[in-house]
Design an enzyme around this catalytic site. Structure first.
Site, short mmCIF file in Angstrom:
data_model
loop_
_atom_site.label_atom_id
_atom_site.label_comp_id
_atom_site.label_asym_id
_atom_site.label_seq_id
_atom_site.Cartn_x
_atom_site.Cartn_y
_atom_site.Cartn_z
N SER A 194 0.82 -1.22 0.00
CA SER A 194 0.00 0.00 0.00
C SER A 194 0.85 1.27 0.00
O SER A 194 0.41 2.32 -0.47
CB SER A 194 -0.93 -0.01 1.21
N HIS A 254 4.59 -0.28 12.47
CA HIS A 254 4.69 -0.24 11.00
C HIS A 254 3.34 0.09 10.37
O HIS A 254 3.27 0.89 9.42
CB HIS A 254 5.18 -1.62 10.52
N VAL A 281 -4.16 -2.81 4.76
CA VAL A 281 -3.13 -2.63 5.78
C VAL A 281 -3.69 -3.19 7.08
O VAL A 281 -4.71 -2.71 7.57
CB VAL A 281 -2.73 -1.14 5.93
N GLU A 307 3.28 1.84 -1.82
CA GLU A 307 3.62 2.15 -3.22
C GLU A 307 2.41 2.63 -4.02
O GLU A 307 2.57 3.04 -5.19
CB GLU A 307 4.21 0.91 -3.91
N1 INI Z 1 1.71 -3.17 2.95
C1 INI Z 1 0.38 -3.37 2.90
O1 INI Z 1 -0.23 -3.12 1.85
N2 INI Z 1 -0.30 -3.83 3.98
C2 INI Z 1 0.33 -4.10 5.15
O2 INI Z 1 -0.36 -4.55 6.12
C3 INI Z 1 1.73 -3.89 5.25
N3 INI Z 1 2.42 -4.16 6.49
O3 INI Z 1 1.77 -4.40 7.51
O4 INI Z 1 3.63 -4.17 6.52
C4 INI Z 1 2.41 -3.42 4.10
N4 INI Z 1 3.74 -3.22 4.13
C5 INI Z 1 4.53 -3.07 2.94
C6 INI Z 1 4.61 -1.64 2.47
O5 INI Z 1 3.38 -1.25 1.90
C7 INI Z 1 5.69 -1.46 1.38
O6 INI Z 1 5.42 -2.30 0.29
C8 INI Z 1 7.11 -1.76 1.89
O7 INI Z 1 7.39 -1.06 3.09
C9 INI Z 1 8.16 -1.35 0.82
O8 INI Z 1 8.11 0.05 0.57
#
Ligand code: INI
Length: 154
Positions: free
Chosen positions: A57, A89, A82, A59
């Site tokens: 999310s 985080h 999310v 991105e």
């Molecule tokens: N991305 C999500 O879409 N949902 C989540 O719950 C989540 N958690 O919990 O970590 C999540 N993390 C990844 C983040 O969106 C990025 O892709 C990553 O940090 C790279 O930039």
């Protein structure tokens, strides 16, 4: 007497980009199915949809902005999930997704729809992805249909 302007929910002739996160894919795939089903049931044509997958999310906003500025679509629908874990985080990812998606709409001038679930538990996410609390992907597409029709009138 006043004039009131409302957006209709007609999908025919509309072109949308859908930005879908691969993170929590078991939820976001259901959201995507709901959004596509909504579009088709409101007269839209599947070839007028472009689905763009992103890692998570976080991105979504930049990708949504690029698509929104491309001039190829009347609107962009953002779908993600999310889900809170045991660290902060969640708060960072959820906040940036919400803020960034709003900013993509503001910067591009076209409707960019927030269809990102932010839940405390996996169960809450499942409930909103086609189980007892409906399908938020469907709801996001409804907002996209209404807002793009509204914008065509303003
Ligand atoms: N991305 C999500 O879409 N949902 C989540 O719950 C989540 N958690 O919990 O970590 C999540 N993390 C990844 C983040 O969106 C990025 O892709 C990553 O940090 C790279 O930039």
């Amino acid at each position: 007497m006043y004039m009131e302007i409302n957006g209709s929910l007609q999908g025919e002739g509309k072109r949308f980009a859908l930005v879908v996160s691969r993170f929590n894919d078991f939820i976001t795939t259901r959201l995507l199915e709901g959004a596509v089903d909504c579009f088709i049931r409101h007269g839209g044509n599947a070839p007028d949809l472009t689905v763009v997958r992103v890692p998570g999310s976080f991105e979504i906003p930049l990708t949504a902005l690029k698509l929104a500025k491309s001039g190829k679509y009347q609107g962009v629908v953002c779908l993600g999930a999310v889900i809170r874990g045991s660290t902060p985080h969640f708060d960072y990812v959820a906040a940036e997704a919400a803020k960034g998606i709003a900013q993509a709409g503001m910067s591009s001038g076209i409707p960019v729809i927030f269809g990102v679930l932010t839940t405390d538990t996996i169960e809450q996410a499942v409930e909103r992805a086609g189980v007892k609390a409906g399908n938020k992907g469907w709801d996001a597409m409804m907002s996209a249909l209404e807002m793009t029709d509204l914008f065509a009138q303003l």
